[in-house]
Design an enzyme around this catalytic site. Sequence first.
Site, mmCIF file in Angstrom:
data_model
loop_
_atom_site.group_PDB
_atom_site.id
_atom_site.type_symbol
_atom_site.label_atom_id
_atom_site.label_comp_id
_atom_site.label_asym_id
_atom_site.label_seq_id
_atom_site.Cartn_x
_atom_site.Cartn_y
_atom_site.Cartn_z
ATOM 1 N N LYS A 290 0.848 -1.203 0.000
ATOM 2 C CA LYS A 290 0.000 0.000 0.000
ATOM 3 C C LYS A 290 0.880 1.247 0.000
ATOM 4 C CE LYS A 290 -3.305 2.580 2.934
ATOM 5 N NZ LYS A 290 -4.166 2.559 4.137
ATOM 6 N N LYS B 221 -10.162 12.760 8.403
ATOM 7 C CA LYS B 221 -9.687 12.342 9.726
ATOM 8 C C LYS B 221 -9.615 13.541 10.665
ATOM 9 C CE LYS B 221 -6.667 8.566 8.145
ATOM 10 N NZ LYS B 221 -7.313 7.489 8.897
ATOM 11 N N ASP C 190 1.543 6.209 5.776
ATOM 12 C CA ASP C 190 0.565 5.284 5.200
ATOM 13 C C ASP C 190 1.079 4.596 3.931
ATOM 14 O OD1 ASP C 190 -1.834 4.005 5.612
ATOM 15 O OD2 ASP C 190 -3.030 5.489 4.535
ATOM 16 N N ASP D 228 -12.245 7.122 3.765
ATOM 17 C CA ASP D 228 -11.033 6.858 4.546
ATOM 18 C C ASP D 228 -10.638 5.379 4.500
ATOM 19 O OD1 ASP D 228 -8.875 7.421 6.110
ATOM 20 O OD2 ASP D 228 -9.998 7.627 7.990
ATOM 21 N N GLU E 270 -9.497 3.755 2.084
ATOM 22 C CA GLU E 270 -8.952 3.875 0.723
ATOM 23 C C GLU E 270 -7.906 2.818 0.411
ATOM 24 O OE1 GLU E 270 -7.695 5.343 3.244
ATOM 25 O OE2 GLU E 270 -5.575 4.988 2.921
ATOM 26 N N ARG F 165 -7.804 -0.409 0.877
ATOM 27 C CA ARG F 165 -8.344 -1.607 0.218
ATOM 28 C C ARG F 165 -8.730 -1.306 -1.230
ATOM 29 N NH1 ARG F 165 -12.799 -2.011 4.855
ATOM 30 N NH2 ARG F 165 -11.124 -0.922 5.944
HETATM 31 N N1 BES Z 1 -4.348 4.346 6.970
HETATM 32 C C1 BES Z 1 -5.526 4.124 7.720
HETATM 33 C C2 BES Z 1 -5.332 3.085 8.815
HETATM 34 C C3 BES Z 1 -4.596 3.538 10.039
HETATM 35 C C4 BES Z 1 -5.213 4.379 10.948
HETATM 36 C C5 BES Z 1 -3.342 3.074 10.298
HETATM 37 C C6 BES Z 1 -4.540 4.749 12.090
HETATM 38 C C7 BES Z 1 -2.667 3.447 11.445
HETATM 39 C C8 BES Z 1 -3.272 4.290 12.348
HETATM 40 C C9 BES Z 1 -6.644 3.608 6.807
HETATM 41 O O1 BES Z 1 -6.644 4.122 5.525
HETATM 42 C C10 BES Z 1 -7.918 4.009 7.441
HETATM 43 O O2 BES Z 1 -8.164 5.178 7.529
HETATM 44 N N2 BES Z 1 -8.701 3.046 7.867
HETATM 45 C C11 BES Z 1 -9.932 3.304 8.521
HETATM 46 C C12 BES Z 1 -10.949 2.305 8.018
HETATM 47 C C13 BES Z 1 -12.334 2.613 8.459
HETATM 48 C C14 BES Z 1 -12.839 3.858 7.784
HETATM 49 C C15 BES Z 1 -13.216 1.426 8.125
HETATM 50 C C16 BES Z 1 -9.706 3.162 10.024
HETATM 51 O O3 BES Z 1 -8.969 2.272 10.433
HETATM 52 O O4 BES Z 1 -10.243 3.974 10.756
HETATM 53 ZN ZN ZN Z 2 -4.849 4.695 4.788
HETATM 54 MN MN MN Z 3 -7.687 5.953 5.366
#
Ligand code: BES
Ligand code: ZN
Ligand code: MN
Length: 484
Positions: free
Chosen positions: A256, A268, A279, A338, A340, A342
């Site tokens: 990723k 966020k 990320d 958010d 994104e 996947r």
């Molecule tokens: N890059 C983030 C995941 C992440 C968040 C990694 C905090 C490390 C610390 C990912 O893109 C994301 O935002 N995931 C969301 C998914 C949700 C919207 C289903 C998450 O984990 O909040």
């Molecule tokens: Zn992310």
């Molecule tokens: Mn995200």
Amino acid sequence: MDFRLHKSAPGAVAEAAADALIVIAGGDTPQALPDARIAALVRDALASGDFAFKPGRTLYLQRAAGVAAPRLVVAAAGGETAKAFKKALGAALGVLKELGARHVAVAASFKLETAHAEAAVLAASEARYVYRHTKPSAPKDGALARLTLLVADADAKAARKGLAQGEAVAAGVTLARELANRPGNHCTPSYLAQTVRGLGKEHDLEVKVLDRKDVEKLGMGAFLAVAQGSSEAPKFIVAHYRGAAKGVAPVVLVGKGITFDSGGISIKPSAEMDEMKFDMGGAASVIGTLRAIAELKPKLNLVCIVPACENLPSGTAIKPGDVVTSLSGQTIEILNTDAEGRLILCDALTYAERFEPAMVVDVATLTGACVVALGHHHSGLFTADDALAAQFGQAAADALDPCWRMPLDEEYDEGLKTNFADMANVGPRAGGAITAAMFLRRFTGKYRWAHLDIAGTAWKSGTAKGATGRPVGLLTHFVLAQAA
Ligand code: BES
Ligand code: ZN
Ligand code: MN
């Protein structure tokens, strides 16, 4: 930094010519130490309460009687494993950090095997790394320039292999750390592409970089959906290492590469949003692994795929409720912009089919839920393939880079159902790391597959904020184990 091996006769450790001598004690008695002169010094320190055989404890002596090196550090490991050895060596190097030693010799009270030698290189390399790209005023790396491992004659061959492997892994870890530490305005998708092109030149790898137009033509609607919110050019990077015959099915790694994740329209919170420059940690670790493999030249084929773009809100950004068509033809309702990672990964996973892979492993800072589940020690491992899971277990143990298997039962797929597309890009909050993996699973029917969620392990927060370079060690060991 330079790593060497020196065959040292039992009892001659104190004579080692170096600026500093480090002795790692595995047991809890001075008698077991590899030199009678050092045992005597430690016995004194124990009596005066200056040292104890407790993991983490060190004894520093300057110009110790009977020791050729002007500095001696004895470090207690509390065991003889490579893990215990690495921790103790890290503590000993910490003691020497501010001092002037350029050349350290390292000995242990126990047999040093391949894994110990590799761990020594990683410990030294980790200790030495300083991020300075956007902070040239950062303190200079210490004076340390050479580490010599003192081993018995019979152990030299195994240790030599460990040093070579360690140097390759350490270079990969350092590259991954450096890429991930660089801020989003420096480490852009184009910069990632340029880095892989550079590796390609250096190691004779085939590198192909697809631009926005190219992926439009291919029909990567999910990857493009994320990229469309930013004017920064997306890059879809593909690199080939060829160490086996053409017909040998390759291992494919997918990383990723979100070089900044603001969340998009599902934006966020501001606190700690800066950490979303990390990320692209999955991409960084895949690129670091490619570097390690290209240096070690195992007899196998490897393809590395990095979909890279930014996730930003704008007038052209995707909106909650938008439906896009992925490269696989499956439609996706984007309920949360958010989620994104996947979206860019699913198109890369479909693209991977063309290589008829032996297996595909994707690596991603995918979910905050994985951090809640596993904290910062284990990466999350998701696979329905028990044999792959076992191989990852072995690689994790060998690399001292742990991962923990998570469930992938069919029941979790339920959460991705929607009335408006083949699937939604998010499920319920509970089990969020698993539904993310279930989403990816829908694109992986044509090959053996494993997914690593490294959201908790790719970087550290707080005062020690910075990339870890994980899981380059795990991936490199996993890939090496596939060699014929
Ligand atoms: N890059 C983030 C995941 C992440 C968040 C990694 C905090 C490390 C610390 C990912 O893109 C994301 O935002 N995931 C969301 C998914 C949700 C919207 C289903 C998450 O984990 O909040
Ligand atoms: Zn992310
Ligand atoms: Mn995200």
